[in-house]
Design an enzyme around this catalytic site. Structure first.
Site, PDB file in Angstrom:
ATOM      1  N   ASP A 126     -81.000 -24.819  11.642  1.00 23.96           N
ATOM      2  CA  ASP A 126     -81.695 -25.938  10.992  1.00 23.96           C
ATOM      3  C   ASP A 126     -83.226 -25.853  11.015  1.00 23.96           C
ATOM      4  OD1 ASP A 126     -82.418 -26.980  13.555  1.00 23.96           O
ATOM      5  OD2 ASP A 126     -82.186 -29.023  12.805  1.00 23.96           O
ATOM      6  N   GLU A 127     -83.754 -24.690  11.320  1.00 25.63           N
ATOM      7  CA  GLU A 127     -85.209 -24.552  11.392  1.00 25.63           C
ATOM      8  C   GLU A 127     -85.672 -23.232  10.802  1.00 25.63           C
ATOM      9  OE1 GLU A 127     -87.444 -24.930  15.223  1.00 25.63           O
ATOM     10  OE2 GLU A 127     -85.466 -25.598  15.856  1.00 25.63           O
ATOM     11  N   ASP A 129     -87.735 -28.365   9.504  1.00 19.90           N
ATOM     12  CA  ASP A 129     -86.674 -28.697  10.474  1.00 19.90           C
ATOM     13  C   ASP A 129     -85.858 -29.878   9.937  1.00 19.90           C
ATOM     14  OD1 ASP A 129     -86.776 -29.244  14.087  1.00 19.90           O
ATOM     15  OD2 ASP A 129     -85.223 -29.694  12.639  1.00 19.90           O
TER      16      ASP A 129
HETATM   17  P1  TTP Z   1     -82.239 -30.291  16.798  1.00 18.19           P
HETATM   18  O1  TTP Z   1     -83.148 -29.865  15.699  1.00 18.19           O
HETATM   19  O2  TTP Z   1     -82.722 -30.218  18.201  1.00 18.19           O
HETATM   20  O3  TTP Z   1     -81.765 -31.786  16.575  1.00 18.19           O
HETATM   21  P2  TTP Z   1     -81.403 -32.582  15.278  1.00 18.19           P
HETATM   22  O4  TTP Z   1     -81.575 -31.764  14.030  1.00 18.19           O
HETATM   23  O5  TTP Z   1     -80.018 -33.153  15.457  1.00 18.19           O
HETATM   24  O6  TTP Z   1     -82.431 -33.777  15.290  1.00 18.19           O
HETATM   25  P3  TTP Z   1     -84.019 -33.804  15.024  1.00 18.19           P
HETATM   26  O7  TTP Z   1     -84.460 -32.410  14.696  1.00 18.19           O
HETATM   27  O8  TTP Z   1     -84.197 -34.737  13.865  1.00 18.19           O
HETATM   28  O9  TTP Z   1     -84.619 -34.335  16.273  1.00 18.19           O
HETATM   29  O10 TTP Z   1     -80.904 -29.444  16.723  1.00 18.19           O
HETATM   30  C1  TTP Z   1     -80.318 -29.031  15.507  1.00 18.19           C
HETATM   31  C2  TTP Z   1     -78.818 -29.068  15.613  1.00 18.19           C
HETATM   32  O11 TTP Z   1     -78.391 -28.220  16.670  1.00 18.19           O
HETATM   33  C3  TTP Z   1     -78.271 -30.444  15.928  1.00 18.19           C
HETATM   34  O12 TTP Z   1     -78.039 -31.232  14.768  1.00 18.19           O
HETATM   35  C4  TTP Z   1     -77.011 -30.124  16.674  1.00 18.19           C
HETATM   36  C5  TTP Z   1     -77.283 -28.807  17.351  1.00 18.19           C
HETATM   37  N1  TTP Z   1     -77.571 -29.019  18.798  1.00 18.19           N
HETATM   38  C6  TTP Z   1     -76.539 -28.897  19.716  1.00 18.19           C
HETATM   39  O13 TTP Z   1     -75.408 -28.593  19.351  1.00 18.19           O
HETATM   40  N2  TTP Z   1     -76.798 -29.128  21.048  1.00 18.19           N
HETATM   41  C7  TTP Z   1     -78.035 -29.474  21.507  1.00 18.19           C
HETATM   42  O14 TTP Z   1     -78.223 -29.671  22.719  1.00 18.19           O
HETATM   43  C8  TTP Z   1     -79.116 -29.569  20.548  1.00 18.19           C
HETATM   44  C9  TTP Z   1     -80.492 -29.942  21.011  1.00 18.19           C
HETATM   45  C10 TTP Z   1     -78.822 -29.350  19.221  1.00 18.19           C
HETATM   46 CA    CA Z   2     -83.555 -30.617  13.602  1.00 18.51          CA
END
Ligand code: TTP
Ligand code: CA
Length: 367
Positions: free
Chosen positions: A113-114, A18
């Site tokens: 992103d995962e 992730d």
């Molecule tokens: P996440 O993996 O939830 O968040 P992140 O990568 O920014 O942070 P981390 O994993 O380190 O806690 O989400 C991945 C991407 O998806 C994030 O960069 C932006 C998008 N996203 C949104 O657009 N809206 C949201 O509500 C969430 C949770 C994520």
């Molecule tokens: Ca993430």
């Protein structure tokens, strides 16, 4: 593919990877001036936008994803705001998935992103899964200039929980046989599918940790969680046989609701359609997706279900754009004396997805 040499036990080796603060990290990577600073990617204050991603520097001020941008900027007035560049995020996602696929063909992307990787067949006596994960992190850092957090475990659910524990830039390994020791002290909301409402309910009956939840018997789980009960019970023990699914491709996003009371009131129906559009918009944005077909599903009080849809020339993603089309479709169904008991809004036709099949999501349903 390498052959497996003298594997001591029959268990799977799953990695969950992730990106850390995905959108903001890409922005910081591409603009050294904002590296190390509080950065927010998301909508504008004027447009009542929300934070999509907050850099770890911004999180120190209490800023989180999905928070209104106006509130985030009150918490940290000197934060730097950037608008999303989905094309770049998609390109990064594709590049990283290609690296994953050089390591193993068994890659299941969950969102931009995962992803899960099944590296069972890559393990040898001298190359254990934690080393595979370490090398993976190093490769992403040197080739893509971004950091990921990874979890290594014998199942998907444990690997996913593990990857989240030492963010950012984390590497958490749950060795075979130590799943319960790892899971039991953690709060129940770490489990997949336990959202805030279910957590509250569990807390109200004195269940705080996965260990406490794991003590209940099969019939208790099926009574409280229906057909998903057994899956959840086993997940508490760290047992999850779901394979890494290479072919799972999400082709549409939708949200629907059954009304508490059948109605033909235009105001109420419009409000529900707007809310459903918001749900769908949120899912699309968090997965970097957009689609050209907006669909409205209706079920009348005499249980007749039908859909109305419109395909646009340009893809939509924002809630407001989806709502505009869905409300227009709804307008034509009103005023003919029909009451409705269910409404749904969906967006489909992902051109990008049809081209490369990269964006995939799994949801545990039923909670
Ligand atoms: P996440 O993996 O939830 O968040 P992140 O990568 O920014 O942070 P981390 O994993 O380190 O806690 O989400 C991945 C991407 O998806 C994030 O960069 C932006 C998008 N996203 C949104 O657009 N809206 C949201 O509500 C969430 C949770 C994520
Ligand atoms: Ca993430």
């Amino acid at each position: 593919m390498k052959t497996r040499v003298g594997k001591p036990q029959e268990y799977k080796a799953i990695i969950h990877a992730d990106f850390d603060a995905f959108y903001t990290s890409v922005e910081q990577r591409d603009d050294p001036y904002i590296a190390g600073k509080p950065v927010l990617v998301g909508g504008s204050v004027e447009g009542r936008g929300v934070v999509a991603s907050a850099s770890y520097e911004a999180r120190k001020f209490g800023i989180r994803s999905a928070m209104p941008m106006s509130r985030a900027l009150r918490l940290c007035p000197h934060a730097i705001r950037r608008t999303s560049r989905f094309d770049v995020y998609r390109q990064v996602s594709r590049q990283v998935l290609n690296i994953f696929r050089e390591i193993t063909p068994l890659v299941e992307p969950l969102s931009l992103d995962e992803a899960y990787l099944d590296v069972t067949d890559q393990e040898t006596r001298t190359y254990a899964p934690p080393f595979i994960a370490r090398d993976l992190k190093r490769r992403i850092e040197s080739e893509v200039d971004l950091t990921i957090s990874v979890g290594v475990a014998t199942s998907k659910s444990v690997a996913k929980i593990a990857s989240d524990l030492e963010k950012p830039n984390g590497l958490t390994v749950v060795r075979p046989g130590s799943e319960s020791r790892f899971l039991f002290p953690l709060p129940v909301e770490r489990l997949w599918g336990i959202g805030p409402k279910t957590r509250q309910k569990l807390n109200s009956i004195g269940i705080e940790t996965i260990g406490e939840l794991s003590k209940y018997r099969e019939d208790w789980f099926s009574k409280n969680f229906g057909s998903n009960g057994e899956l959840l019970r086993l997940m508490c023990q760290g047992i999850d046989d779901r394979p890494v699914n290479v072919a799972r491709i999400r082709k549409s996003y939708s949200s629907e609701t059954t009304l508490t009371e059948d109605t033909d009131d235009p105001g109420t129906l419009r409000e529900i359609v707007s809310r459903l559009s918001q749900d769908v918009g949120r899912s699309l944005i968090s997965n970097g997706m957009s689609g050209k077909t907006v669909r409205l599903k209706l079920r009348s009080s005499d249980f007749i279900t039908y859909t109305r849809q419109k395909t646009l020339t340009e893809s939509v993603q924002l809630s407001s754009e989806i709502a505009e089309v869905a409300l227009d479709l709804l307008k034509r169904e009103l005023g003919v004396g029909e009451k409705f008991r269910l409404l749904g809004v969906g967006v489909s036709r992902f051109d990008l997805l049809e081209n490369d099949g990269d964006v995939i999501q799994f949801r545990l349903s039923g909670f």
